[in-house]
Design a protein around this motif. Structure first.
Motif, PDB file in Angstrom:
ATOM      1  N   PRO A 292       0.835  -1.201   0.000  1.00  0.00           N
ATOM      2  CA  PRO A 292       0.000   0.000   0.000  1.00  0.00           C
ATOM      3  C   PRO A 292       0.870   1.250   0.000  1.00  0.00           C
ATOM      4  CG  PRO A 292      -0.031  -1.081   2.155  1.00  0.00           C
ATOM      5  CD  PRO A 292       0.704  -1.991   1.231  1.00  0.00           C
ATOM      6  N   ALA A 293       0.437   2.256  -0.724  1.00  0.00           N
ATOM      7  CA  ALA A 293       1.230   3.475  -0.867  1.00  0.00           C
ATOM      8  C   ALA A 293       1.278   4.262   0.438  1.00  0.00           C
ATOM      9  CB  ALA A 293       0.642   4.344  -1.976  1.00  0.00           C
ATOM     10  N   GLY A 294       2.447   4.829   0.704  1.00  0.00           N
ATOM     11  CA  GLY A 294       2.572   5.788   1.791  1.00  0.00           C
ATOM     12  C   GLY A 294       2.647   5.211   3.186  1.00  0.00           C
ATOM     13  N   GLN A 295       2.821   3.897   3.332  1.00  0.00           N
ATOM     14  CA  GLN A 295       2.883   3.298   4.659  1.00  0.00           C
ATOM     15  C   GLN A 295       4.111   2.402   4.760  1.00  0.00           C
ATOM     16  OE1 GLN A 295      -0.946   2.441   6.684  1.00  0.00           O
ATOM     17  NE2 GLN A 295      -1.735   2.137   4.625  1.00  0.00           N
ATOM     18  N   PRO A 296       4.910   2.548   5.824  1.00  0.00           N
ATOM     19  CA  PRO A 296       6.082   1.689   5.972  1.00  0.00           C
ATOM     20  C   PRO A 296       5.673   0.250   6.262  1.00  0.00           C
ATOM     21  CG  PRO A 296       5.771   3.017   7.939  1.00  0.00           C
ATOM     22  CD  PRO A 296       4.772   3.506   6.930  1.00  0.00           C
TER      23      PRO A 296
ATOM     24  N   VAL B 181       4.012  -1.142   9.701  1.00  0.00           N
ATOM     25  CA  VAL B 181       4.685  -0.828  10.960  1.00  0.00           C
ATOM     26  C   VAL B 181       3.705  -0.173  11.930  1.00  0.00           C
ATOM     27  CG1 VAL B 181       6.525   0.522  12.024  1.00  0.00           C
ATOM     28  CG2 VAL B 181       6.913  -0.613   9.817  1.00  0.00           C
ATOM     29  N   HIS B 182       3.683  -0.704  13.157  1.00  0.00           N
ATOM     30  CA  HIS B 182       2.786  -0.176  14.196  1.00  0.00           C
ATOM     31  C   HIS B 182       3.468  -0.353  15.537  1.00  0.00           C
ATOM     32  CE1 HIS B 182       1.959  -4.463  13.677  1.00  0.00           C
ATOM     33  NE2 HIS B 182       1.560  -4.503  14.950  1.00  0.00           N
TER      34      HIS B 182
ATOM     35  N   LEU C 232      15.150  -6.627  15.172  1.00  0.00           N
ATOM     36  CA  LEU C 232      16.548  -6.258  15.042  1.00  0.00           C
ATOM     37  C   LEU C 232      17.030  -5.668  16.374  1.00  0.00           C
ATOM     38  CD1 LEU C 232      16.263  -4.612  11.517  1.00  0.00           C
ATOM     39  CD2 LEU C 232      17.349  -6.805  12.031  1.00  0.00           C
ATOM     40  N   PRO C 233      18.329  -5.469  16.549  1.00  0.00           N
ATOM     41  CA  PRO C 233      18.823  -4.929  17.814  1.00  0.00           C
ATOM     42  C   PRO C 233      18.189  -3.609  18.241  1.00  0.00           C
ATOM     43  CG  PRO C 233      20.653  -5.846  16.583  1.00  0.00           C
ATOM     44  CD  PRO C 233      19.447  -5.906  15.676  1.00  0.00           C
ATOM     45  N   ASP C 234      17.753  -2.787  17.273  1.00  0.00           N
ATOM     46  CA  ASP C 234      17.135  -1.503  17.629  1.00  0.00           C
ATOM     47  C   ASP C 234      15.636  -1.619  17.873  1.00  0.00           C
ATOM     48  OD1 ASP C 234      16.100  -1.841  15.086  1.00  0.00           O
ATOM     49  OD2 ASP C 234      16.898   0.035  14.271  1.00  0.00           O
ATOM     50  N   GLY C 235      15.094  -2.841  17.837  1.00  0.00           N
ATOM     51  CA  GLY C 235      13.669  -3.053  18.089  1.00  0.00           C
ATOM     52  C   GLY C 235      12.791  -3.035  16.862  1.00  0.00           C
ATOM     53  N   SER C 236      13.352  -2.698  15.723  1.00  0.00           N
ATOM     54  CA  SER C 236      12.577  -2.638  14.483  1.00  0.00           C
ATOM     55  C   SER C 236      12.661  -3.965  13.748  1.00  0.00           C
ATOM     56  CB  SER C 236      13.100  -1.508  13.589  1.00  0.00           C
ATOM     57  OG  SER C 236      14.397  -1.834  13.106  1.00  0.00           O
ATOM     58  N   ARG C 237      11.985  -4.022  12.590  1.00  0.00           N
ATOM     59  CA  ARG C 237      12.113  -5.148  11.672  1.00  0.00           C
ATOM     60  C   ARG C 237      12.498  -4.605  10.298  1.00  0.00           C
ATOM     61  NH1 ARG C 237       8.904  -6.951  15.611  1.00  0.00           N
ATOM     62  NH2 ARG C 237       8.964  -9.179  16.127  1.00  0.00           N
ATOM     63  N   PRO C 238      13.106  -5.431   9.442  1.00  0.00           N
ATOM     64  CA  PRO C 238      13.530  -4.939   8.135  1.00  0.00           C
ATOM     65  C   PRO C 238      12.359  -4.385   7.321  1.00  0.00           C
ATOM     66  CG  PRO C 238      14.531  -7.072   8.603  1.00  0.00           C
ATOM     67  CD  PRO C 238      13.504  -6.845   9.660  1.00  0.00           C
ATOM     68  N   LEU C 239      12.574  -3.247   6.696  1.00  0.00           N
ATOM     69  CA  LEU C 239      11.555  -2.625   5.861  1.00  0.00           C
ATOM     70  C   LEU C 239      11.744  -3.026   4.408  1.00  0.00           C
ATOM     71  CD1 LEU C 239      11.513   1.021   7.317  1.00  0.00           C
ATOM     72  CD2 LEU C 239      10.035  -0.905   7.935  1.00  0.00           C
TER      73      LEU C 239
END
Length: 215
Positions: free
Chosen positions: A61-65, A93-94, A181-188
């Motif tokens: 979807p456009a415009g959403q990470p 991402v939420h 990931l170590p910073d708490g995120s997941r790959p985009l």
């Protein structure tokens, strides 16, 4: 024609089942609204509209990470776990786990499915899964290694705890969870990316991401 494996029942995901992410969230588990850490596994459903067969494209979807995550799913048989499948658990991402994240997790196409269900006996049973490492690559570049030895609840414990409050039927799938990931995120991911998830004993799960086409 190459026909890949697809789920025949309900697919359940598991949240907060890796030590790193659980530790990051632990300080907030005693805050409102629940004011205590979860005692049972925290589950969500990936609805049938999310299923994307191996080798097919997933629309963004456009415009959403959008983030991707490697996970392993236990496939239920008539008398217990029949096998395991690689999955790419895709989500917008939420931040919060406090409400069912349906609109983030259940977008059309947002579950990339591996091409095969590997019989559990070939993997050394449930205990043998602890030795697996899931590799995630984007456009051929390694982005994450997920070690199933780092689960909060290993496969056997998670399955037993879920069976305490619900029945998993033949064809249902219980995903073990995904790590951050170590910073708490997941790959985009972005339009044009190809994601490959692999593990020893499995054919890779490969999906390409395309921009959403709005009629």
């Amino acid at each position: 024609m190459n026909i890949h494996w697809m789920p025949e029942g309900t697919v359940y995901g598991t949240l907060l089942n890796f030590q790193r992410e659980h530790a990051r969230w632990a300080p907030r588990m005693s805050e409102a609204p629940y004011k205590a850490p979860p005692q049972a596994p925290v589950l969500y459903i990936k609805t049938a509209n999310t299923f994307t067969a191996a080798g097919h494209s997933i629309a963004l979807p456009a415009g959403q990470p959008v983030a991707v995550a490697a996970t392993l799913g236990l496939v239920m048989g008539d008398t217990g776990v029949a096998g395991a499948v690689l999955f790419n658990d895709v989500a917008i991402v939420h931040e919060s786990y406090y409400r069912p994240p349906v609109k983030f997790q259940c977008v059309d196409g947002f579950l990339g499915i591996g091409p095969e269900c590997v019989p559990l006996q070939r993997l050394g049973g449930l205990d043998g899964l602890a030795g697996l490492q899931l590799e995630l690559r984007i456009n051929g570049v390694h982005r994450q290694t997920t070690a199933l030895a780092e689960l909060v609840r290993d496969a056997a414990t998670l399955l037993a705890d879920v069976n305490e409050f619900m029945t998993l039927r033949c064809g249902d799938v219980l995903m073990l969870g995904s790590d951050c990931l170590p910073d708490g995120s997941r790959p985009l991911v972005h339009a044009g990316d190809t994601v490959e998830i692999s593990a020893t004993g499995f054919k890779p799960a490969v999906h390409r991401f395309e921009p959403e086409v709005i009629a």
